[in-house]
Design an enzyme around this catalytic site. Structure first.
Site, mmCIF file in Angstrom:
data_model
loop_
_atom_site.group_PDB
_atom_site.id
_atom_site.type_symbol
_atom_site.label_atom_id
_atom_site.label_comp_id
_atom_site.label_asym_id
_atom_site.label_seq_id
_atom_site.Cartn_x
_atom_site.Cartn_y
_atom_site.Cartn_z
ATOM 1 N N HIS A 72 34.156 101.257 -15.050
ATOM 2 C CA HIS A 72 33.140 100.469 -14.356
ATOM 3 C C HIS A 72 32.220 101.412 -13.588
ATOM 4 O O HIS A 72 32.689 102.237 -12.804
ATOM 5 C CB HIS A 72 33.790 99.499 -13.367
ATOM 6 C CG HIS A 72 34.363 98.277 -14.011
ATOM 7 N ND1 HIS A 72 34.717 97.154 -13.306
ATOM 8 C CD2 HIS A 72 34.631 97.996 -15.314
ATOM 9 C CE1 HIS A 72 35.187 96.228 -14.135
ATOM 10 N NE2 HIS A 72 35.150 96.729 -15.358
ATOM 11 N N TYR A 200 32.791 90.590 -5.732
ATOM 12 C CA TYR A 200 33.300 90.313 -4.387
ATOM 13 C C TYR A 200 32.384 89.257 -3.792
ATOM 14 O O TYR A 200 31.216 89.530 -3.520
ATOM 15 C CB TYR A 200 33.281 91.579 -3.533
ATOM 16 C CG TYR A 200 34.304 92.621 -3.939
ATOM 17 C CD1 TYR A 200 35.536 92.699 -3.293
ATOM 18 C CD2 TYR A 200 34.036 93.538 -4.956
ATOM 19 C CE1 TYR A 200 36.476 93.649 -3.658
ATOM 20 C CE2 TYR A 200 34.966 94.493 -5.331
ATOM 21 C CZ TYR A 200 36.183 94.542 -4.674
ATOM 22 O OH TYR A 200 37.120 95.493 -5.034
ATOM 23 N N PRO A 292 43.433 94.384 0.676
ATOM 24 C CA PRO A 292 43.034 94.746 -0.690
ATOM 25 C C PRO A 292 41.531 94.772 -0.925
ATOM 26 O O PRO A 292 41.086 95.255 -1.961
ATOM 27 C CB PRO A 292 43.719 93.679 -1.548
ATOM 28 C CG PRO A 292 43.951 92.531 -0.625
ATOM 29 C CD PRO A 292 44.181 93.121 0.723
ATOM 30 N N LYS A 296 41.833 100.001 -2.047
ATOM 31 C CA LYS A 296 42.214 101.311 -1.521
ATOM 32 C C LYS A 296 43.721 101.554 -1.436
ATOM 33 O O LYS A 296 44.157 102.663 -1.157
ATOM 34 C CB LYS A 296 41.601 101.502 -0.120
ATOM 35 C CG LYS A 296 40.104 101.677 -0.165
ATOM 36 C CD LYS A 296 39.731 103.024 -0.744
ATOM 37 C CE LYS A 296 38.316 103.065 -1.247
ATOM 38 N NZ LYS A 296 38.181 103.068 -2.687
ATOM 39 N N TYR A 384 33.778 103.449 -2.307
ATOM 40 C CA TYR A 384 34.478 102.674 -3.335
ATOM 41 C C TYR A 384 35.032 103.567 -4.439
ATOM 42 O O TYR A 384 36.177 103.400 -4.866
ATOM 43 C CB TYR A 384 33.556 101.613 -3.921
ATOM 44 C CG TYR A 384 34.303 100.506 -4.634
ATOM 45 C CD1 TYR A 384 34.614 99.319 -3.989
ATOM 46 C CD2 TYR A 384 34.701 100.650 -5.967
ATOM 47 C CE1 TYR A 384 35.311 98.308 -4.632
ATOM 48 C CE2 TYR A 384 35.393 99.652 -6.623
ATOM 49 C CZ TYR A 384 35.695 98.485 -5.952
ATOM 50 O OH TYR A 384 36.394 97.477 -6.599
#
Length: 389
Positions: A72, A200, A292, A296, A384
């Site tokens: 991704h 998200y 979550p 991480k 990220y």
């Protein structure tokens, strides 16, 4: 029994550490209180930072990852129907890989079995003794019989509820914790993902996450009350709630089906300092927990394994103890940055029970700044994909 490193905990962090040490000729024994099937039955996250991917390849367990992992180069943040794509590749020239933690663990078990590495399942009453001396040892019971492992060092990779952290005297450690007033209800379904990248989603109804394991296996989450029960949620009720929380264009495309796993996870931020006491070192959830949001957990455990494996290799190969002496300080410096990012993502995207209208306006302003500011998007992307080790 005698070994160089006793590893308490047979999850991915303990197994990865054992594999990296084995490739450098350093012996270890892995102790696990559950069965192998139980460990492999745990459903966990599946977004791997570039640092973890590199470690798995270095450990010789990258073949299936490279064949089946999904690369991704971005993710989607949504607020209501508004969507912001965070382009990892453009901002960092790096990517993340979607590959389930269960599969990572399976690969590591296969590698350890192939090399004939020592591990013991279904151990009870594990105790870490004399960790503050130069002759530590670990005792445990197996099938009612007591055993002892003498070792040079002990790696505590046994999670938040394990014995390793509790083996550090209370006057030698300090714990920092934030418990969030909600949990995540998650399901696994044999359905195609609703989007090619993770979403998200924040909405008036609460948070949701759209994730996947492969092209025909999806993982979805919705924010729920911390005292909720999965028995309160039929599959239809879950899908209806998810539709209300993600952008309308994706809600219309959502393919639903029966859940094959359903569970609720509480959310907390937690750090123990220091992460070492004498010859005992803590790794992963034994030392720290992150919500979550931001993916991480496993990745921060992997950075611990990196620092500890490099420190032990330098000790045994070169007689260099600087990495061992500085392990906690170095690991914690990165841990706290991951904690900050996970806390920020959680605060940005969830609805809190005591949230005022002002608080919601602040969330909206934060999202608007992220939408309009390339530097803010770059900071999110950098965190990220994973900060450097």
């Amino acid at each position: 029994m005698r070994t160089q490193v006793a590893i308490v905990g047979g999850g991915p962090s303990g197994l990865l550490l054992a594999q990296l040490l084995h490739l450098q000729g350093i012996s270890s024994v892995v102790l696990e209180r559950k069965t192998k099937d139980y460990v492999l039955g745990r459903i966990r996250a599946g977004v791997l930072e570039v640092g973890l991917v590199d470690q798995l390849r270095a450990a010789g367990v990258g073949e299936r990852l490279d064949a089946d992992g999904i690369t991704h180069d971005g993710t989607v943040i949504s607020y209501g129907d508004e969507q912001i794509r965070i382009d990892f590749a453009a901002h960092t020239d790096q990517t993340v890989t979607v590959y389930g933690q269960t599969e990572v663990t399976r690969d590591l078990y296969a590698a350890r079995e192939e090399m004939g590495g020592a591990f013991v399942f279904e151990v009870e009453n594990v105790e870490i003794k004399d960790a503050d001396t130069d002759q530590p040892y670990v005792t445990y019971q197996k099938d009612g019989t007591g055993h002892r492992i003498d070792c040079d060092y002990v790696a505590g990779c046994d999670g938040f509820h394990g014995v390793s952290r509790q083996s550090i005297p209370t006057d030698k450690r300090k714990e920092f914790e934030k418990v969030y007033p909600f949990g995540w209800l998650g399901i696994l379904s044999e359905t195609p993902p609703v989007h090619e990248e993770l979403i998200y989603a924040s909405s008036d109804a609460g948070f949701a996450l759209c994730s996947m394991r492969n092209a025909n296996l999806s993982r979805y989450y919705i924010q729920c009350a911390m005292d909720d029960d999965v028995r309160n949620w039929s599959d239809d009720a879950f899908w209806d709630a998810l539709r209300r929380r993600i952008p309308a264009e994706h809600a219309e495309m959502l393919v639903t089906g029966p859940s094959i796993e359903k569970s609720i996870a509480p959310l907390r931020s937690f750090v123990c300092e220091p992460m070492q006491w004498g010859r005992l070192f803590l790794c992963g959830d034994a030392a720290h927990i992150v919500p979550p949001t931001g993916a991480k957990g496993l990745n921060t455990a992997a950075s611990d394994v990196h620092y500890l494996s490099q420190a032990l290799i330098a000790h045994y190969k070169d007689g260099d103890n600087s990495g061992i002496e500085g392990y906690s300080q170095k690991a914690l410096a990165r841990v706290w940055k991951a904690e900050r990012f996970s806390w920020w993502m959680t605060s940005l995207l969830h609805r809190f029970p005591d949230q005022s209208e002002f608080d919601i306006k602040m969330q909206q302003a934060d999202v608007a700044f992220l939408r309009d500011n390339a530097n803010a998007q770059a900071v999110l992307a950098q965190n990220y994909v994973g900060l450097p080790y």
